[in-house]
Design a protein around this motif. Structure first.
Motif, PDB file in Angstrom:
ATOM      1  N   GLY A   1       0.823  -1.211   0.000  1.00 36.57           N
ATOM      2  CA  GLY A   1       0.000   0.000   0.000  1.00 36.57           C
ATOM      3  C   GLY A   1       0.851   1.253   0.000  1.00 36.57           C
ATOM      4  O   GLY A   1       0.687   2.135  -0.824  1.00 36.57           O
ATOM      5  N   ALA A   2       1.768   1.377   0.952  1.00 32.90           N
ATOM      6  CA  ALA A   2       2.756   2.459   1.014  1.00 32.90           C
ATOM      7  C   ALA A   2       4.039   1.839   1.553  1.00 32.90           C
ATOM      8  O   ALA A   2       4.008   1.107   2.549  1.00 32.90           O
ATOM      9  N   ALA A   3       5.152   2.099   0.902  1.00 39.97           N
ATOM     10  CA  ALA A   3       6.409   1.453   1.279  1.00 39.97           C
ATOM     11  C   ALA A   3       7.537   2.463   1.296  1.00 39.97           C
ATOM     12  O   ALA A   3       7.536   3.431   0.518  1.00 39.97           O
TER      13      ALA A   3
ATOM     14  N   GLY B   1       2.436  10.760 -12.149  1.00 37.97           N
ATOM     15  CA  GLY B   1       3.053   9.511 -12.538  1.00 37.97           C
ATOM     16  C   GLY B   1       2.299   8.327 -11.968  1.00 37.97           C
ATOM     17  O   GLY B   1       1.264   8.466 -11.315  1.00 37.97           O
ATOM     18  N   ILE B   2       2.846   7.148 -12.211  1.00 38.45           N
ATOM     19  CA  ILE B   2       2.235   5.933 -11.673  1.00 38.45           C
ATOM     20  C   ILE B   2       2.312   5.940 -10.143  1.00 38.45           C
ATOM     21  O   ILE B   2       1.375   5.550  -9.461  1.00 38.45           O
ATOM     22  N   LEU B   3       3.446   6.403  -9.637  1.00 38.74           N
ATOM     23  CA  LEU B   3       3.654   6.459  -8.195  1.00 38.74           C
ATOM     24  C   LEU B   3       3.733   7.907  -7.724  1.00 38.74           C
ATOM     25  O   LEU B   3       3.874   8.822  -8.534  1.00 38.74           O
ATOM     26  N   LYS B   4       3.668   8.092  -6.415  1.00 41.93           N
ATOM     27  CA  LYS B   4       3.927   9.393  -5.815  1.00 41.93           C
ATOM     28  C   LYS B   4       4.680   9.174  -4.516  1.00 41.93           C
ATOM     29  O   LYS B   4       4.600   8.106  -3.897  1.00 41.93           O
ATOM     30  N   ARG B   5       5.448  10.184  -4.117  1.00 40.52           N
ATOM     31  CA  ARG B   5       6.209  10.119  -2.882  1.00 40.52           C
ATOM     32  C   ARG B   5       5.575  11.027  -1.842  1.00 40.52           C
ATOM     33  O   ARG B   5       5.192  12.151  -2.158  1.00 40.52           O
ATOM     34  N   VAL B   6       5.478  10.541  -0.632  1.00 36.77           N
ATOM     35  CA  VAL B   6       5.009  11.327   0.507  1.00 36.77           C
ATOM     36  C   VAL B   6       6.184  11.463   1.461  1.00 36.77           C
ATOM     37  O   VAL B   6       6.655  10.480   2.020  1.00 36.77           O
TER      38      VAL B   6
ATOM     39  N   VAL C   1       6.407   5.598  -0.570  1.00 37.63           N
ATOM     40  CA  VAL C   1       6.056   5.496  -1.982  1.00 37.63           C
ATOM     41  C   VAL C   1       4.724   4.775  -2.077  1.00 37.63           C
ATOM     42  O   VAL C   1       4.530   3.722  -1.454  1.00 37.63           O
ATOM     43  N   THR C   2       3.789   5.342  -2.858  1.00 36.88           N
ATOM     44  CA  THR C   2       2.481   4.722  -3.022  1.00 36.88           C
ATOM     45  C   THR C   2       1.966   5.045  -4.411  1.00 36.88           C
ATOM     46  O   THR C   2       2.578   5.816  -5.161  1.00 36.88           O
ATOM     47  N   PHE C   3       0.838   4.451  -4.806  1.00 32.88           N
ATOM     48  CA  PHE C   3       0.251   4.788  -6.093  1.00 32.88           C
ATOM     49  C   PHE C   3      -0.301   6.207  -6.040  1.00 32.88           C
ATOM     50  O   PHE C   3      -0.677   6.711  -4.978  1.00 32.88           O
TER      51      PHE C   3
ATOM     52  N   ALA D   1      -3.015   7.726  -6.892  1.00 33.64           N
ATOM     53  CA  ALA D   1      -4.392   8.034  -6.520  1.00 33.64           C
ATOM     54  C   ALA D   1      -5.033   6.781  -5.961  1.00 33.64           C
ATOM     55  O   ALA D   1      -4.707   5.664  -6.361  1.00 33.64           O
ATOM     56  N   THR D   2      -5.972   6.950  -5.040  1.00 30.67           N
ATOM     57  CA  THR D   2      -6.573   5.801  -4.363  1.00 30.67           C
ATOM     58  C   THR D   2      -7.288   4.877  -5.341  1.00 30.67           C
ATOM     59  O   THR D   2      -7.021   3.684  -5.405  1.00 30.67           O
ATOM     60  N   TRP D   3      -8.228   5.432  -6.107  1.00 24.95           N
ATOM     61  CA  TRP D   3      -8.992   4.558  -6.993  1.00 24.95           C
ATOM     62  C   TRP D   3      -8.162   4.085  -8.171  1.00 24.95           C
ATOM     63  O   TRP D   3      -8.461   3.066  -8.804  1.00 24.95           O
ATOM     64  N   PHE D   4      -7.064   4.787  -8.492  1.00 27.95           N
ATOM     65  CA  PHE D   4      -6.171   4.358  -9.566  1.00 27.95           C
ATOM     66  C   PHE D   4      -5.462   3.054  -9.189  1.00 27.95           C
ATOM     67  O   PHE D   4      -5.014   2.301 -10.065  1.00 27.95           O
ATOM     68  N   GLU D   5      -5.358   2.765  -7.885  1.00 22.85           N
ATOM     69  CA  GLU D   5      -4.711   1.527  -7.445  1.00 22.85           C
ATOM     70  C   GLU D   5      -5.392   0.312  -8.055  1.00 22.85           C
ATOM     71  O   GLU D   5      -4.736  -0.670  -8.404  1.00 22.85           O
ATOM     72  N   GLN D   6      -6.707   0.341  -8.181  1.00 18.92           N
ATOM     73  CA  GLN D   6      -7.423  -0.804  -8.735  1.00 18.92           C
ATOM     74  C   GLN D   6      -6.982  -1.074 -10.168  1.00 18.92           C
ATOM     75  O   GLN D   6      -6.757  -2.226 -10.554  1.00 18.92           O
ATOM     76  N   ASP D   7      -6.838   0.008 -10.972  1.00 18.63           N
ATOM     77  CA  ASP D   7      -6.367  -0.161 -12.342  1.00 18.63           C
ATOM     78  C   ASP D   7      -4.936  -0.677 -12.369  1.00 18.63           C
ATOM     79  O   ASP D   7      -4.576  -1.519 -13.199  1.00 18.63           O
ATOM     80  N   ALA D   8      -4.106  -0.160 -11.456  1.00 24.33           N
ATOM     81  CA  ALA D   8      -2.706  -0.590 -11.400  1.00 24.33           C
ATOM     82  C   ALA D   8      -2.603  -2.061 -11.018  1.00 24.33           C
ATOM     83  O   ALA D   8      -1.816  -2.826 -11.597  1.00 24.33           O
ATOM     84  N   HIS D   9      -3.405  -2.497 -10.034  1.00 28.99           N
ATOM     85  CA  HIS D   9      -3.385  -3.890  -9.618  1.00 28.99           C
ATOM     86  C   HIS D   9      -3.790  -4.806 -10.767  1.00 28.99           C
ATOM     87  O   HIS D   9      -3.169  -5.856 -10.991  1.00 28.99           O
ATOM     88  N   GLN D  10      -4.814  -4.406 -11.519  1.00 29.25           N
ATOM     89  CA  GLN D  10      -5.281  -5.226 -12.630  1.00 29.25           C
ATOM     90  C   GLN D  10      -4.211  -5.305 -13.722  1.00 29.25           C
ATOM     91  O   GLN D  10      -3.964  -6.378 -14.290  1.00 29.25           O
ATOM     92  N   ALA D  11      -3.575  -4.160 -13.997  1.00 29.03           N
ATOM     93  CA  ALA D  11      -2.531  -4.149 -15.027  1.00 29.03           C
ATOM     94  C   ALA D  11      -1.369  -5.051 -14.644  1.00 29.03           C
ATOM     95  O   ALA D  11      -0.829  -5.786 -15.488  1.00 29.03           O
TER      96      ALA D  11
END
Length: 616
Positions: free
Chosen positions: A433-435, A466-471, A478-480, A482-492
């Motif tokens: 989720g965030a690493a 980008g695909i990822l963002k840094r906090v 490091v995380t994806f 956008a929240t709902w974009f994670e679903q698309d990333a997981h599927q890809a």
């Protein structure tokens, strides 16, 4: 601060008085409990120079004040205390001495007993001597101060409901100094008399703010205001705030929604400022300030910065059903519009409607409902009157448009041309989720510098997400993006390598660790394996990490080495000798490294003359 612009800020509006939105914006009517109004400020001028000096009730000695305006009432009260030696000297938070007149220690205000003090400071208005030297006049500040059970003032603190009134002169004959320049022909924009700038908390409207100020000057300075003296066009404001306190479970989703607003505004070239603080595993503050809210479908204002902020206050209130450390979502005006003008008090409800709309719309986008709203010290929370507002539509379509072009990028990055390194990094982010960089390096077996380089490219630019963002906080997460974009990333990721298993990812990780170890120590290649079976992969990785800390480490040349910006690269190591005590390497780790030929023997020196038993 003085208001030197005679015209007020006027947002564009329809003929019926409603504010205008951008043409393509569609809205729906939504309902939520009404946010609390935290307070604000009010500027007004009293044309009271005509009042005779003899009406001042204070003893100001043989001085000639000239008139009996409110400003001269405050001035005379100061002189009275100064002449009698009744000034109190207090150190402020910066250690500077400040003089106060304690007008009363027993003043009832908003259901609490407080003290009222008067202090003075120089203002930018004054007179010019025959030699051309500027001599400042003084402004006076009436302030409420909390008191303890013994009636002692708690200086430098603020009562629950605060009130401060700044009293300044507005005289035709005064000069003005600003930025080192003197204007001798300065003219008060709202006529002669007294200027007031009032700041207070927990006020519903401009009339309540005005009534509080005028009652305070009557009770403490003996000045009774004639409402006919109020210059109506001078009644302006540039601060206002609304808020809801919410359950902690919705904080993360609100954070993502606010940051999505930031990304959408940046894509539409709006000027904005974003601040985030993440620590102890949770968000502490997320703040977005911009004057481009109309780009998200809200009414067009007049170049006014508005801030939305989610934060966790520190101080709990023991007497409340809910603790004060629950998240608080605020929306507020941030200073006067860029034009230098300010809103007329007649627009109080109109502007507050925009603030409430921004706040409630972000709650709706985050699926936050009445069941998540809490009561606090000044808000009825879920029991407040219902607010109907116009909710801008089209946000999801805008986000989809912004992120759709990232889906092909995920496939391209994950499949790579020669390595599965990026795929494994993305899979680690998916799993965690965030690493942190350290966690990504541990999961993939890559050197942290290589991970940082890949992440830097995958995070995009300021203009395009980008695909990822840094906090960034105490460490970088490091995380994806956008929240709902994670679903698309997981599927890809699942479609890139549908047969990939955890066992295969572990094998790739082990191979990378071994390749790094062999390359760093024995100069071997994967075709020349000579693994020390007595040591586990975790132990070997620990030794590599210790060596990286001690020597600076190198990136993995066996993986794609991404071109990253200077902030995400680590310098190549060069020959360097250091005392053992300066290294973050234990004696046991050094012994293992020598035994396994990870460190060459001729790279370790030991002074023996103080220890003859070592050479016996």
């Amino acid at each position: 601060m003085s208001l030197d612009t005679p015209s007020g800020a006027a947002p564009p509006e329809h003929e019926d008085g409603g504010l205008i939105r951008l043409e393509e914006v569609e809205t729906t009517t939504e309902v939520l409990p009404e946010p609390a109004r935290h307070g604000g400020n009010l500027h007004l001028v009293l044309n009271d120079q005509y009042i005779p000096e003899r009406e001042i009730p204070h003893d100001y000695g043989d001085r000639e004040l000239g008139d009996g305006s409110l400003y001269q009432h405050a001035r005379a009260r100061w002189y009275e205390s100064d002449d009698s030696g009744d000034l109190t000297v207090i150190q402020d938070s910066r250690g500077r001495d400040k003089e106060y007149v304690v007008l009363t220690r027993e003043y009832e205000f908003a259901g609490q007993e407080v003290a009222v003090t008067l202090n003075s400071s120089r203002c930018e208005l004054g007179t010019v001597s025959s030699a051309g030297n500027f001599r400042s006049w003084w402004k006076y500040n009436l302030t409420l101060q909390p008191v303890d059970g013994d009636g002692e003032i708690r200086w430098n603190e603020t009562p629950t409901t605060s009130l401060n009134v700044v009293i300044r002169p507005q005289y035709q004959e005064l000069a003005k100094e600003a930025n080192g320049e003197i204007t001798e022909n300065w003219s008060p924009p709202f006529g002669s008399g007294t200027e007031l700038i009032v700041q207070t908390t927990w006020a519903e409207d401009d009339q309540e703010i005005q009534d509080r100020a005028l009652q305070l000057v009557e009770d403490t300075l003996g000045y009774e205001t004639d409402v006919l003296d109020i210059q109506q066009d001078s009644r302006r404001f540039w601060k206002a705030e609304v808020h809801h306190r919410l359950t902690e479970e919705v904080a993360d989703e609100l954070v993502h929604v606010i940051r999505q607003s930031s990304e959408l505004l940046a894509r539409r070239e709006a000027d904005l400022e974003e601040t985030t603080v993440h620590s102890d595993g949770k968000w502490q503050i997320v703040r977005l300030t911009t004057d481009g809210w109309d780009q998200l479908g809200f009414p067009i204002l007049h170049g006014q910065d508005i801030e939305i902020k989610l934060y966790l206050p520190d101080a709990p209130a023991q007497y409340l059903e809910y603790p004060m450390d629950q998240p608080k979502l605020e929306v507020s005006l941030q200073g006067r519009p860029s034009s230098g003008e300010a809103y007329h008090a007649d627009r109080w409800e109109q502007i507050h409607g925009v603030l409430e709309e921004i706040l409630c719309s972000h709650m709706r986008w985050a699926d936050v409902g009445a069941e998540h709203i809490l009561e606090d010290e000044m808000s009825d929370g879920p029991h407040a009157d219902l607010l109907r507002w116009e909710h801008p539509e089209g946000r999801r379509a805008a986000l989809r448009e912004m992120y759709d072009n990232l889906i092909p990028e995920i496939y391209a990055e994950a499949r790579g041309k020669s390595t599965l390194a990026v795929y494994d990094i993305l899979h680690s982010v998916k799993r965690r989720g965030a690493a942190t960089y350290e966690q990504l390096a541990e999961d993939t077996g890559l050197h942290k510098g290589t991970v940082r380089g890949h992440v830097a490219r995958l995070c995009g630019t300021d203009d395009d997400p980008g695909i990822l963002k840094r906090v960034t906080d105490a460490c970088t997460f490091v995380t994806f993006s956008a929240t709902w974009f994670e679903q698309d990333a997981h599927q890809a990721l699942a479609e890139c390598y549908p047969g990939d298993t955890a066992e295969e990812r572990t094998e790739r990780r082990q191979e990378r660790v071994e390749e790094r170890l062999l390359k760093r120590t024995l100069g071997m290649t994967p075709a020349q394996p000579d693994r020390h079976e007595d040591w586990t992969d975790q132990e070997l990785l620990k030794i590599l990490d210790a060596l990286d800390r001690a020597t600076g480490g190198d990136r993995d040349e066996l993986e794609d080495d991404p071109a990253a910006d200077g902030s995400d690269t680590e310098p190549s190591s060069s020959e360097h000798w250091a005392l053992f005590g300066e290294l973050s390497l234990t004696a046991q780790e050094l012994a293992v490294s020598l035994d396994q030929e990870i460190v060459q023997e001729d790279h370790v020196l030991l002074r023996t003359d103080p220890y003859p038993t070592l050479t016996d």
